[in-house]
Every structure is written in structure tokens, then in C-alpha cells.
Design an enzyme around this catalytic site. Structure first.
Site, PDB file in Angstrom:
ATOM      1  N   ALA A 198     -34.076  30.169  66.627  1.00 46.34           N
ATOM      2  CA  ALA A 198     -32.658  30.269  66.266  1.00 46.34           C
ATOM      3  C   ALA A 198     -31.953  31.358  67.073  1.00 46.34           C
ATOM      4  O   ALA A 198     -32.571  32.069  67.870  1.00 46.34           O
ATOM      5  CB  ALA A 198     -32.537  30.539  64.772  1.00 46.34           C
ATOM      6  N   HIS A 199     -30.665  31.482  66.843  1.00 41.25           N
ATOM      7  CA  HIS A 199     -29.848  32.431  67.626  1.00 41.25           C
ATOM      8  C   HIS A 199     -30.285  33.875  67.392  1.00 41.25           C
ATOM      9  O   HIS A 199     -30.610  34.266  66.293  1.00 41.25           O
ATOM     10  CB  HIS A 199     -28.353  32.280  67.349  1.00 41.25           C
ATOM     11  CG  HIS A 199     -27.943  32.179  65.925  1.00 41.25           C
ATOM     12  ND1 HIS A 199     -26.638  32.022  65.536  1.00 41.25           N
ATOM     13  CD2 HIS A 199     -28.661  32.202  64.779  1.00 41.25           C
ATOM     14  CE1 HIS A 199     -26.573  31.960  64.234  1.00 41.25           C
ATOM     15  NE2 HIS A 199     -27.776  32.062  63.747  1.00 41.25           N
ATOM     16  N   ASN A 200     -30.259  34.621  68.507  1.00 41.52           N
ATOM     17  CA  ASN A 200     -30.564  36.052  68.477  1.00 41.52           C
ATOM     18  C   ASN A 200     -32.004  36.395  68.098  1.00 41.52           C
ATOM     19  O   ASN A 200     -32.318  37.551  67.811  1.00 41.52           O
ATOM     20  CB  ASN A 200     -29.596  36.812  67.551  1.00 41.52           C
ATOM     21  CG  ASN A 200     -28.185  36.862  68.123  1.00 41.52           C
ATOM     22  OD1 ASN A 200     -27.326  36.081  67.727  1.00 41.52           O
ATOM     23  ND2 ASN A 200     -27.972  37.723  69.089  1.00 41.52           N
TER      24      ASN A 200
END
Lengths: 348, 348, 348
Positions: B239-241
Site C-alpha cells: 500500500a501507499h507509503n
């Protein structure tokens, strides 16, 4: 097209209850049935809709007992689901099939293509690719060097088949599925991974259907094999050197680790995981989300849980698991009462 | 190509037991070994095949103790798996590599491509794309605007890299993997989702291998990062980050929620899930299907379960879990017996 | 572009604490904030960074209580996350959008395309495809015959939409997602699978976002439906005839079996699995890795576990589960003590 109950019943070798001249022009789900449509009833969960459906004809099982008034004309058959499947197959086989090579396809000079195939635009056929008769290769399919595809097979848009892999006859492979990517094999040296080249391939035998976005890795050496008649749903992981037996069905998001061998006619539910290097007996059934950590040795076992055990034992443990808070408080109570008894006993 | 046991043993700095002039022309798995092939034995599960294999030469560990007669010529080395890997690497590096730009590729005028690259037909290189030397871009790869790819990297068919993402040197990314899609970020207002634009990117450092059909989302702001030497299997969600540490290995179908940071040299088994915003210490090992719901603070921890706990505790709980039905009946028995004792005690 | 705290605060209808003339030119995460950037603080886990960040401006919630000295200029708003989202939306809407038809696209003569669209190279538009206004079709997208796509929708590279499926307005679908592949439906006859043709379609209503590498199967008959405003993360399985309600959010790697209906405004966490033919009430929340095996009947339930139960009960069972080894030894102790008491009692 318009069909009467009589024509359909004759085709299915069924029995009519109602008006043999009832006409249908389309198909519907029983719970959404409309006049002029044919529906079917196989799952008892949907029995109640039989008495309210607007469908004109409903296929039902011979042994269905009516529990109310039914407006539709019924056609009784030994297996309503299968009868319905036959009708759908009849319908879809009457649809026109794509044919011919779209000029935007890339076809290596050494590739050979059988009669009556469809090769879509932007499909890529590498060196020495061999494709049988009546096979459909949709746009954005990639076939690496030396790939072979049999007769009457469908590769939907975006399927990628790496070099050297083999796909049989009458197969269906859905969009986004990757066949022949490297197995996940590394040796570790001083905390770093050293890649083990994966020089084997993938063999998919005849009559196999594979869903969308599935990953099937090539073998380290030898072959990853999907045997004749196996059916795989979407988003499944098949690691290197796995073998899946004949007529085994695997539901979505299951994952099979390296070198595990699954027998014939197994039913694997969704999100099940298998560790590597194990053997699963024929006709094993595995419930959803189970984690299989060892061999299954006896045909016909049904297992559940993570780690997976016999489903009857698993269900008993689940039943008690839910009572754990109550049990915990009972035990505390027992300890207290026992203490009192002991104290009483000591006093005497 | 044909090699003798002596040539192979010299290359691997091994010791021969048997005929130094034994010849091989191919590689096989020990359980499927044929005359003229070389096999290896590293996993003790396969020891039994050493005494039945038809392979002409088998690589084995120095410390392997023979428990029967062996027909094959043995080459003893300190690590048979790694030695085998070296041989495979030698073999694959001798294979011809694809080169040149196929004319059906789309290459934006502003894109730059280093020496000795392969750009396959239907690959798409957007504006300002920069590709290093000796890199292979297979058909149907998409590189959005301003993407950079390093030297000696392989992007297999169907890899999609959204704009602004960066891929290092010596990376391998398999078919169908999507890099830089939007992170799953929404604010909710009156029961509706309002999209949070994702304006960061993905950075993949050197020596990373990523399997097929993996999803790696771009950061909301900043970067989602896969550090040097990390290896990801198929169908993984990043997922993001998220940040994945150096030389960490992640097996198939694991999922890592937003902003979670995984340390170096971790081993994550298949189908593991991580909640968001947590930190996992270096050298953590996580067993298959575990659910990680909090930080792992100490290096070298091994955890299991959903929620995941120390593996020794988890195994103890699993062992008792299986006995729950029996325990439940024992408790009922205890309650009954205690009641009798209490009644007896009261009567006295 | 350069903005002052005053301009931003006025746009957000916020209140400034600090220097209204403070300037920013970029955005950062609060833990990585640099001079000249704007950050936001919404998750209390990140509160500590407020006192150390180098960001020049930080958006915070009105009710945030400061617990130390803050160097940054603060802008207080009612919902910092949403305010930040508005700013990002403002920023991204100012970026140039792709437009025009790249000549390497394949567009069937019967396809119609609205104004201001982008059709990328190697995109494939089949017969009678209809695309609305201002829609972006990236390279390697496949749209089968009779597919319709609404206005202002984005299909990222590699999306495949099988024939007859419908996609609404203002949708975003990420790379590698497959829409309309065959549902996994078979009748079994003498141990072999007989395919049930899947002649329905998929309908995706307006304002839906779908992540990368998602699989959404077409209905057997009728439609698989994703209702208005629903948001799906990556690698999700949506089986045939599933219906997902309005404004429901589903996290990565969840899987929904055939004919299951999920209500409106539900929150489904990662790796959750649903069996087929069940109904989930509106506003249900389901914790990660849960297995949902039956209807959820009451609005607003929160469930956890496999099989999933009320989260409060599930958490109690989990708490006791961890104590099982201790409990087991206590029970053995109890049995022993009771035996002693009984023996004592018998002797009397």
C-alpha cells in the site's frame, strides 16, 4: 429466438408440468424472472422464489416437492443445474466466433498458426510459437519463444505466457493471468539473496480453465503442471514445481507453495494456503481460509482450519472456542469452589 | 554442452565421490533424475531419492551421511543448493539475450534509452522516460511520463509503471505487476468517500525482484520504497507509503497496509497481513497467514497467528486449541464432581 | 507555485496560529517536513512530530491541544485530513490532462468517442464501444464489443473490460484490473467439471474507484453490480452475481464469493473472505482476515474472526485463547486436586 417448453423439454429429456406451448425468448435468474424468460432452480436456498417468480418456464429437479402454487410451467429433469448448463452451452455455441488475424498483431516469422484462429491486434507471438486450430488469441496476449497452444483454446486479453510453456486443447485462460514467471527461489549468503535461475516451464494440459490475474510460476527444473480438466478461479498463486491433479477445482485467492502436489478431483475453497513440498490425496476437500501444513494421506478427507485438521474436529474446537470466555469464568469459579472445599476439608 | 564431474567439481571447488569422468548434458530434479543429468540434494525431505535416482551426478552437502548405496557420482560442496544456483547462473548467463528496439514499440521523442537494451513491440515509453544500459523492456510494458529504469533490469510483459516512479539497477519485475497506482486514501463526508489524490511515487532500489501480478501503490506524498535486495513473490499488496527494508523476502499473497515499515532481512511467509502504520524490526520472521496488528520491536522475533504472537506461545495455544472439545467435557465433568463433593460436604 | 498561510487558510475557512505570511511551495509528510512545505496532522499517532517538524505550515484539527512548542504556522480546520484532501484535489485538478487519440490505438469503425477524450497507443476498442466525454483510456486497455464507458472516467494501463460490460461516469479503474471475465461456475458429472457459460455482464455505476489487479467476474445471468460511490482496493476478487452497495469500501485482497450481496456504507478490511449467497446489512464493519459465513442482518454490526462473530465476543475469545496453555495446566491441576479431595472424602 423463441422456444416452447416442449422443445426445451424434449432437448433435455425432461417432463413438463404446465403448458407445453409456453414460450421463452430469454434467460433470467429465478428471483428476477420476467414473463418470456426461462429460469432454473437448483440451490434449495432459492426455493421460495419458485412461488413468486414471473419467469414463464422454470427447470427444476425431478425430486423437488412443491409447497405451494406455481404460476410458471415447470420442466422436471434429473439435475436442473446441469440441464441449465446444457442450454447455456447450446446458446453460446450458436454465437458467432471471432476469426482472422488483425493486422496490428505481431507474429514472428517462425510462428505457425492453425486454421480458423483469431489473433487480435497487439497480440505478440514470439519465435517458433505454435498455435493449433480454432484457437482465439485476444489482443494484448504475449506468447514467448517456443510456446505452444493447442486447438480450440481461448486466451483472453492480457494473458502472458513466458517462453517454453505449453498449453493444451480446449483450455480457457482469462485476462491478466501470467504463466511461466520465475519461481521464487533464492539461496541466502551473508544475509543477501542469490537468485536461483528458473529454467523449467509450465505445462497446462487439455480442458483446463484458469481465471483472471492468476500467477503460475515456471519450475526451477522440470515443469509446473496443471493436469487435464482442472479448473482454477481468479487471483490464485501456483508456485514453481507445483502439480495440480486432474479435475481438481480451486477457488479464488488460494495459494500453493513450491513443489506441493495436489491430487485429482480435489475441491479447494477460497483463500486456502498450502506450505511447500507436501502431497494432498485425491478427492480431498479443503474449507475456505484453511492453512494446510502437512500431507493429506487418505482419499476423501475434508479439512478445515489453520492449521487444517479434520473438519469434524475443527468444528468442535470452533464451537468451544466461542465459549472460551464463559469457560474461563467457569474455571475461575471451579478453582474458587475447590479452594473452599479444600479449606473446609483441612479444617475438619 | 557436455560437462564431466571433474570440470563441475573444479568450478565449484568440491570433492568427487565416484567417477570424475562421468558426463552430463542436462539438469534434472533428483526424484526425476535420468542418465546424463545432474541433480542436487539440499532438502533432507528428498534424501531417500539419492539411493534410487538415475541422475549421473548429484551435488550434495559436505556433511551428508550416506545411508545406503548410491549409483550416482557425488560432488560434495559446503552448500549444495547454492552450488546448484551457481551452475544455473552460469548456464543462464550463457543464453542469448534479446536486443534492439522492435519497430512496433511506442517511444516518446523525449525518452532516452541506454546501450544494448531490448524494447519489445507494443511497449509504451512516455515523455522523459530514461532507461539505462542492457535493460530489457518486454512487449506490453507501460512506462508513464518521467519514469526512470536503471541498468541491467528486466521488465517482463505487461508490467505497468505509472508516471514519476523510479526503478533501480539489476531489478527483475514480472508480468502483470502494477507499480505506482493510486494509494487507497479517502476522507469520508456524510457517508460518501472523497478521494485523497495520491501525488507521491514508488522507488524501487537496486537488486530487487518482484513477482507477477503484484500491486505497489504510489505514496500519498513522498515515496513508497522497496529497498535494495528485497525480493517479493507474486500477488502481493504493497500500500501507499509502505517501506520494505533491505534484503527482506516476502512470499506470495502477503498484504501490507499503508505507511507500515518493514525492517531489513525479514522473512514474511505467504498470505500474511499487516495493519497500517506499524514498524517491524529487522530480521523478523512471520509465519504464513499471520495477521500482524502491532509493532514488532525486537530483532529476530518469530511470530505466528492472527493476531500474531511469539511463535512458541502461538504453538502452545494451537496445541491446546485442538484439545478444546476434550477440555470442555473435562470441565463439565469437573463441575459435576465438584458439585457432588459439595453436596456430600454439605450433608456432613 | 507559492502560497501563503493566509491564502490557504482563507480557502479552507480555517484559523491561523502563527505567521499569516509564511510561504510554502510544496507538500510533505509531517515526519519528513522541510522548510517551505505544507504538512497535515490527522492521525494522533503522528502528534509527536508536530513539535519537531521542519514543515512551514501544518493543517491541524480545531480540537487539537498543543503539548509543547510548535515552530510551524498552524492552520486549524474542522477536519485536517479532509482539508488536506481539498488542497490536493485543487493541486491535481490544475495539472494538464492527456488528450487526443494516439495513432497506434485500435478503434473499431463502429466505436464512438466523446469530446476531449484520451485514447492511448495500443488501446483496443471493439465493435459498438461507446465512450463518453473527457474520459481517459490509457495504453493497453481492452474494451470488448458493446462496452460502454461514461464521462470523465479514467481507465489506467492494462485494464481489460470484456464485452457487454458497462462503466459509469467519474470512475477510476487502475492497471491490470479485469472486468467481465467468466464467473467460476461448473456442474459436475462423473467427477468432471462441465462449464456453465456465463452470459451476464458487469455494471459499474458512477463514482466508483477500483484498484489494480482486481478481478470482477461477469454474472452467469443478469449482472454483477458495483453500486455508486463504492471504492475497491487492489487484488480483490468479486465473483459472479455479487452486488456491492453504495459507498461501501473494501480493502485489498478481500474476496467475495458468488451471489453475495454487500450493503451500503460497509467497511471491509483487508483479506476478508465471504462465502457465496449471503447478505450483508448496510453499515457493517468487518475486521481484517475475517471469514464471513452467514448473513449479517443488523445494520452497524462489527464482526471479526474466521468464522466472523461480534467483535466484542471475538476479542474476548482471543484474550482467553492466548491463555489456553495456562488454562490447560490449571485444569490438570484442578483435576488432580479434586481427585485428592475425592480420595480423602472416600476414605472418611
Amino acid at each position: 429466438m423463441e422456444f416452447t417448453a416442449k422443445i426445451i423439454s424434449d432437448f433435455l429429456k425432461g417432463t413438463i408440468e404446465g403448458n407445453p406451448e409456453e414460450k421463452v425468448t430469454d434467460i433470467s435468474r429465478i428471483e428476477e424472472g420476467k414473463k418470456g424468460t426461462l429460469a432454473f432452480l437448483a440451490n434449495p436456498k432459492y426455493n421460495k422464489y419458485l412461488y413468486t417468480t414471473e419467469a414463464s418456464i422454470v427447470l427444476v429437479n425431478n425430486d423437488l416437492k412443491l409447497e405451494g402454487e406455481v404460476k410458471a410451467t415447470l420442466i422436471r429433469v434429473s439435475d436442473a443445474y446441469q440441464a441449465f448448463a446444457s442450454l447455456l452451452n447450446l446458446y453460446t455455441s450458436s454465437l458467432p466466433k471471432k476469426r482472422g488475424v488483425e493486422p496490428q498483431a505481431f507474429i514472428n516469422d517462425n510462428a505457425t498458426i492453425g486454421e480458423d484462429c483469431y489473433i487480435g491486434a497487439f497480440a505478440y507471438l514470439g519465435g517458433n510459437v505454435k498455435i493449433g486450430k480454432s484457437t482465439l488469441i485476444y489482443p494484448h496476449v504475449y506468447l514467448g519463444d517456443n510456446v505452444t497452444v493447442g486447438d480450440n483454446t481461448i486466451l483472453y486479453p492480457g494473458v502472458k505466457v513466458y517462453k517454453e510453456c505449453k498449453i493444451g486443447n480446449n483450455c480457457i485462460i482469462h485476462g491478466g493471468t501470467i504463466i511461466g514467471s520465475d519461481g521464487f527461489g533464492f539461496a541466502t549468503e551473508k544475509g543477501k539473496f542469490q537468485k536461483i535461475p528458473q529454467i523449467g516451464n509450465v505445462i497446462i494440459e487439455d480442458d483446463v480453465e484458469i481465471g483472471s490475474n492468476v500467477s503460475i510460476d515456471r519450475a526451477t527444473i522440470g515443469s509446473t503442471i496443471i493436469r487435464k480438466g482442472a479448473k482454477l478461479d481468479n487471483l490464485i498463486q501456483v508456485a514453481h514445481n507445483v502439480e495440480i491433479g486432474k479435475n481438481t477445482g480451486i477457488a479464488s485467492q488460494a495459494g500453493i507453495s513450491g513443489s506441493t502436489k495436489i491430487g485429482e478431483q480435489c475441491i479447494i475453497a477460497g483463500q486456502v494456503g498450502f506450505v511447500g513440498h507436501i502431497n494432498i490425496a485425491n478427492k480431498t476437500t479443503i474449507a475456505a481460509q484453511s492453512g494446510v501444513v502437512g500431507d493429506v494421506k487418505n482419499e476423501g478427507e475434508i479439512i478445515l482450519g489453520s492449521p487444517a485438521i479434520d473438519i469434524r474436529d475443527a468444528r468442535k474446537s470452533i464451537a468451544v472456542y466461542r465459549k472460551l470466555p464463559e469457560i474461563y469464568s467457569n474455571i475461575n469459579q471451579l478453582e474458587k469452589q475447590l479452594k473452599e472445599l479444600q479449606d473446609g476439608s483441612n479444617k475438619e
